[in-house]
Write an enzyme that holds these catalytic residues in place. Structure first.
Site, PDB file in Angstrom:
ATOM      1  N   TYR A   1      -2.555 -21.988  -8.203  1.00  0.00           N
ATOM      2  CA  TYR A   1      -1.787 -21.420  -6.637  1.00  0.00           C
ATOM      3  C   TYR A   1      -2.154 -22.287  -5.469  1.00  0.00           C
ATOM      4  O   TYR A   1      -1.299 -22.997  -4.705  1.00  0.00           O
ATOM      5  CB  TYR A   1      -2.086 -19.996  -6.647  1.00  0.00           C
ATOM      6  CG  TYR A   1      -1.400 -19.465  -5.415  1.00  0.00           C
ATOM      7  CD1 TYR A   1       0.056 -19.141  -5.510  1.00  0.00           C
ATOM      8  CD2 TYR A   1      -2.191 -19.062  -4.263  1.00  0.00           C
ATOM      9  CE1 TYR A   1       0.614 -18.514  -4.668  1.00  0.00           C
ATOM     10  CE2 TYR A   1      -1.492 -18.321  -3.395  1.00  0.00           C
ATOM     11  CZ  TYR A   1      -0.405 -18.234  -3.260  1.00  0.00           C
ATOM     12  OH  TYR A   1       0.504 -17.331  -2.293  1.00  0.00           O
TER      13      TYR A   1
ATOM     14  N   SER B   1       0.139 -21.128   1.738  1.00  0.00           N
ATOM     15  CA  SER B   1      -0.973 -19.948   1.732  1.00  0.00           C
ATOM     16  C   SER B   1      -2.076 -20.678   2.401  1.00  0.00           C
ATOM     17  O   SER B   1      -2.290 -21.745   2.427  1.00  0.00           O
ATOM     18  CB  SER B   1      -1.068 -19.533   0.353  1.00  0.00           C
ATOM     19  OG  SER B   1      -2.242 -18.958   0.271  1.00  0.00           O
TER      20      SER B   1
HETATM   21  N1  LIG Z   1       1.303 -11.469   0.334  1.00  0.00           N
HETATM   22  C1  LIG Z   1       0.426 -12.432   0.420  1.00  0.00           C
HETATM   23  O1  LIG Z   1      -0.754 -12.028   0.413  1.00  0.00           O
HETATM   24  C2  LIG Z   1       0.863 -14.101   0.636  1.00  0.00           C
HETATM   25  C3  LIG Z   1      -0.223 -14.759   1.189  1.00  0.00           C
HETATM   26  C4  LIG Z   1      -0.034 -16.114   1.349  1.00  0.00           C
HETATM   27  C5  LIG Z   1       1.158 -16.739   0.815  1.00  0.00           C
HETATM   28  N2  LIG Z   1       2.106 -15.685   0.225  1.00  0.00           N
HETATM   29  C6  LIG Z   1       3.301 -16.513  -0.052  1.00  0.00           C
HETATM   30  O2  LIG Z   1       4.562 -15.856   0.896  1.00  0.00           O
HETATM   31  C7  LIG Z   1       5.761 -15.762  -0.053  1.00  0.00           C
HETATM   32  C8  LIG Z   1       6.325 -14.380  -0.213  1.00  0.00           C
HETATM   33  O3  LIG Z   1       5.138 -13.627  -0.689  1.00  0.00           O
HETATM   34  P1  LIG Z   1       5.374 -11.760  -0.890  1.00  0.00           P
HETATM   35  O4  LIG Z   1       3.950 -11.472  -0.645  1.00  0.00           O
HETATM   36  O5  LIG Z   1       6.337 -11.526   0.050  1.00  0.00           O
HETATM   37  O6  LIG Z   1       5.792 -12.043  -2.415  1.00  0.00           O
HETATM   38  P2  LIG Z   1       6.699 -10.918  -3.062  1.00  0.00           P
HETATM   39  O7  LIG Z   1       6.881  -9.740  -2.400  1.00  0.00           O
HETATM   40  O8  LIG Z   1       6.411 -10.818  -4.434  1.00  0.00           O
HETATM   41  O9  LIG Z   1       8.030 -11.565  -3.183  1.00  0.00           O
HETATM   42  C9  LIG Z   1       8.347 -12.800  -3.767  1.00  0.00           C
HETATM   43  C10 LIG Z   1       9.743 -13.110  -3.452  1.00  0.00           C
HETATM   44  O10 LIG Z   1      10.201 -14.154  -4.541  1.00  0.00           O
HETATM   45  C11 LIG Z   1      11.340 -14.157  -5.175  1.00  0.00           C
HETATM   46  N3  LIG Z   1      11.053 -14.898  -6.590  1.00  0.00           N
HETATM   47  C12 LIG Z   1      10.185 -14.363  -7.592  1.00  0.00           C
HETATM   48  N4  LIG Z   1      10.407 -15.365  -8.806  1.00  0.00           N
HETATM   49  C13 LIG Z   1      11.449 -16.110  -8.163  1.00  0.00           C
HETATM   50  C14 LIG Z   1      12.242 -17.174  -8.926  1.00  0.00           C
HETATM   51  N5  LIG Z   1      11.667 -17.301 -10.092  1.00  0.00           N
HETATM   52  N6  LIG Z   1      13.448 -17.808  -8.237  1.00  0.00           N
HETATM   53  C15 LIG Z   1      13.581 -17.397  -7.156  1.00  0.00           C
HETATM   54  N7  LIG Z   1      13.192 -16.302  -6.338  1.00  0.00           N
HETATM   55  C16 LIG Z   1      12.207 -15.832  -7.038  1.00  0.00           C
HETATM   56  C17 LIG Z   1      11.674 -12.557  -5.436  1.00  0.00           C
HETATM   57  O11 LIG Z   1      13.076 -12.147  -5.509  1.00  0.00           O
HETATM   58  P3  LIG Z   1      13.597 -11.506  -6.969  1.00  0.00           P
HETATM   59  O12 LIG Z   1      12.598 -10.886  -7.852  1.00  0.00           O
HETATM   60  O13 LIG Z   1      14.625 -10.741  -6.127  1.00  0.00           O
HETATM   61  O14 LIG Z   1      14.258 -12.980  -7.445  1.00  0.00           O
HETATM   62  C18 LIG Z   1      10.823 -11.820  -4.182  1.00  0.00           C
HETATM   63  O15 LIG Z   1      12.001 -11.680  -3.216  1.00  0.00           O
HETATM   64  C19 LIG Z   1       5.232 -16.740  -1.307  1.00  0.00           C
HETATM   65  O16 LIG Z   1       5.521 -17.771  -1.627  1.00  0.00           O
HETATM   66  C20 LIG Z   1       3.675 -16.386  -1.549  1.00  0.00           C
HETATM   67  O17 LIG Z   1       3.156 -17.380  -2.286  1.00  0.00           O
HETATM   68  C21 LIG Z   1       1.699 -14.371   0.301  1.00  0.00           C
END
Ligand SMILES: NC(=O)c1ccc[n+]([C@@H]2O[C@H](COP(=O)([O-])OP(=O)(O)OC[C@H]3O[C@@H](n4cnc5c(N)ncnc54)[C@H](OP(=O)(O)O)[C@@H]3O)[C@@H](O)[C@H]2O)c1
Length: 266
Positions: free
Chosen positions: A141, A128
C-alpha cells in the site's frame, strides 16, 4: 460552470469531496464500479454518476469518454492492503498497483489533453501519509501511494505552463470504515502473524478514532481552489507535527518511531 470528476464517490473521502465540490458550485460527476446498485444513502442530489472500474482499462477509457471535458480530477478511489512483504501474492500486488496507480494514471492521461488545451486544470491524487511514513506490514500500500505521489510531483512542471496543476493530498487516519474493506494477506502459521496483527489492530483503532472524511474533503477543496496548488497537502494524524519531526529527525529514527506508534516495541 467547472466540472469535477471524483473517483470512488460512493463512500468515505470521495463522497465527502463530491459533496464539498458541489457546495462550491462545481458540476460533479462521481464514479462507482456499479452506480445502478448504489443505495439511497450513497447517492448525492445533483451528482451525476458514471461507472468506473480502475482494474479494467476499457472501463477507464469509457468513463473518460462519457465524462466529456473535465476541469478537476480527484483520483480518490483506492484499496487498502496489508501483509508481510514475503507473503504478498503477486496477483494481489498486480491488482493493487492497477487500482491505486496505473488506473488513475490512465484516467489522468485521458483527461489532461483537454485541460491543457483549455488552459486550466487540477488533478488531485489522494495518496496516504503512509507514503511519507512507511509502516511495516503495509509495504504494498505504501509503495502504491508513493508511486502515485511521484507521478504527480514529477509531472507538475510539465503541466504548470498550461495552467494545469497536479497535487497530492495525503490523509492520515480517517474514519471511513476502510479498515473493514482492507485486503489482508498473512498466513495463519506465518512467523509474522503476531506482529502483523498487532500493527493492523493499531491501524484499525487509529482509523476508528480518526478525523472525518469531511476534513480531508476540505483539504482537497483547498488544493483545487489554490491559484498554484502546493505539491503536497497532508491532513489528519497530527500532520503538521509529524511532518516537522520528519524534517528534523534522522530517517532511521522516524522509521522506528512510526513502527512504535503502531505497537512494534522491540
Ligand atoms: N480512510 C483512511 O484512513 C485513508 C487514509 C489514507 C488514505 N486513504 C485513501 O483515500 C482514498 C479513499 O479512502 P476511503 O477511506 O474513503 O475508502 P472507501 O470508503 O473504502 O472508498 C473507496 C472507494 O473506492 C471505490 N473503489 C474501490 N475499488 C474500486 C475499483 N476497482 N475501481 C473503481 N473504484 C473503486 C469504491 O467505490 P465502489 O465500491 O462504489 O466502486 C469507493 O467509493 C483511498 O485512495 C485510500 O487509499 C484513506
Amino acid at each position: 460552470m467547472r466540472t469535477a470528476l471524483v473517483t470512488g464517490a460512493s463512500s468515505g473521502i470521495g463522497r465527502a469531496t463530491a459533496i464539498a465540490l458541489q457546495g462550491k458550485g462545481f458540476r460533479v460527476i462521481g464514479t462507482s464500479r456499479n452506480p445502478s446498485t448504489l443505495r439511497e444513502d450513497q447517492r448525492i442530489g445533483g451528482v451525476e454518476w458514471l461507472a468506473l472500474d480502475l482494474e479494467d482499462r476499457a472501463s477507464i477509457a469509457a468513463c473518460a469518454q462519457a465524462a466529456g471535458p473535465v476541469d478537476v480530477l480527484v483520483n480518490n478511489a483506492g484499496e487498502s492492503q496489508s501483509g508481510p512483504l514475503e507473503e504478498l501474492p503477486l496477483d494481489a500486488l498486480d491488482r493493487l498497483f492497477q487500482l491505486n496507480v496505473l488506473g488513475p494514471v490512465q484516467l489522468t492521461q485521458l483527461l489532461l489533453p483537454g485541460m491543457r488545451e483549455r488552459g486550466h486544470g487540477r488533478v488531485v491524487m489522494v495518496g496516504s501519509m503512509i507514503a511519507s511514513f512507511p509502516l511495516p506490514y503495509r509495504s504494498s500500500y505504501a509503495a502504491t501511494k508513493a508511486a502515485i505521489r511521484a507521478f504527480a510531483t514529477a509531472a507538475r512542471e510539465e503541466l504548470a505552463p498550461y495552467g494545469v496543476w497536479l497535487t497530492t493530498v495525503e490523509p492520515g487516519s480517517i474514519n471511513t470504515g476502510i479498515s473493514q474493506r482492507r485486503t489482508k494477506y498473512v498466513a495463519e502459521d506465518s512467523p509474522y502473524k503476531a506482529e502483523c496483527d498487532t500493527v493492523i489492530a493499531a491501524l484499525d483503532r487509529k482509523e476508528a478514532s480518526g478525523i472525518s472524511a469531511d476534513d480531508v474533503a476540505a483539504t482537497v477543496l483547498e488544493a483545487v481552489q489554490a491559484e498554484k496548488p502546493k505539491s503536497l497537502y497532508a491532513r489528519g494524524s497530527n500532520a503538521p507535527v509529524v511532518f516537522a519531526l520528519r524534517r528534523l529527525a534522522p530517517r532511521g529514527a522516524v522509521e522506528r518511531i512510526t513502527a512504535r506508534a503502531f505497537g512494534l516495541t522491540r
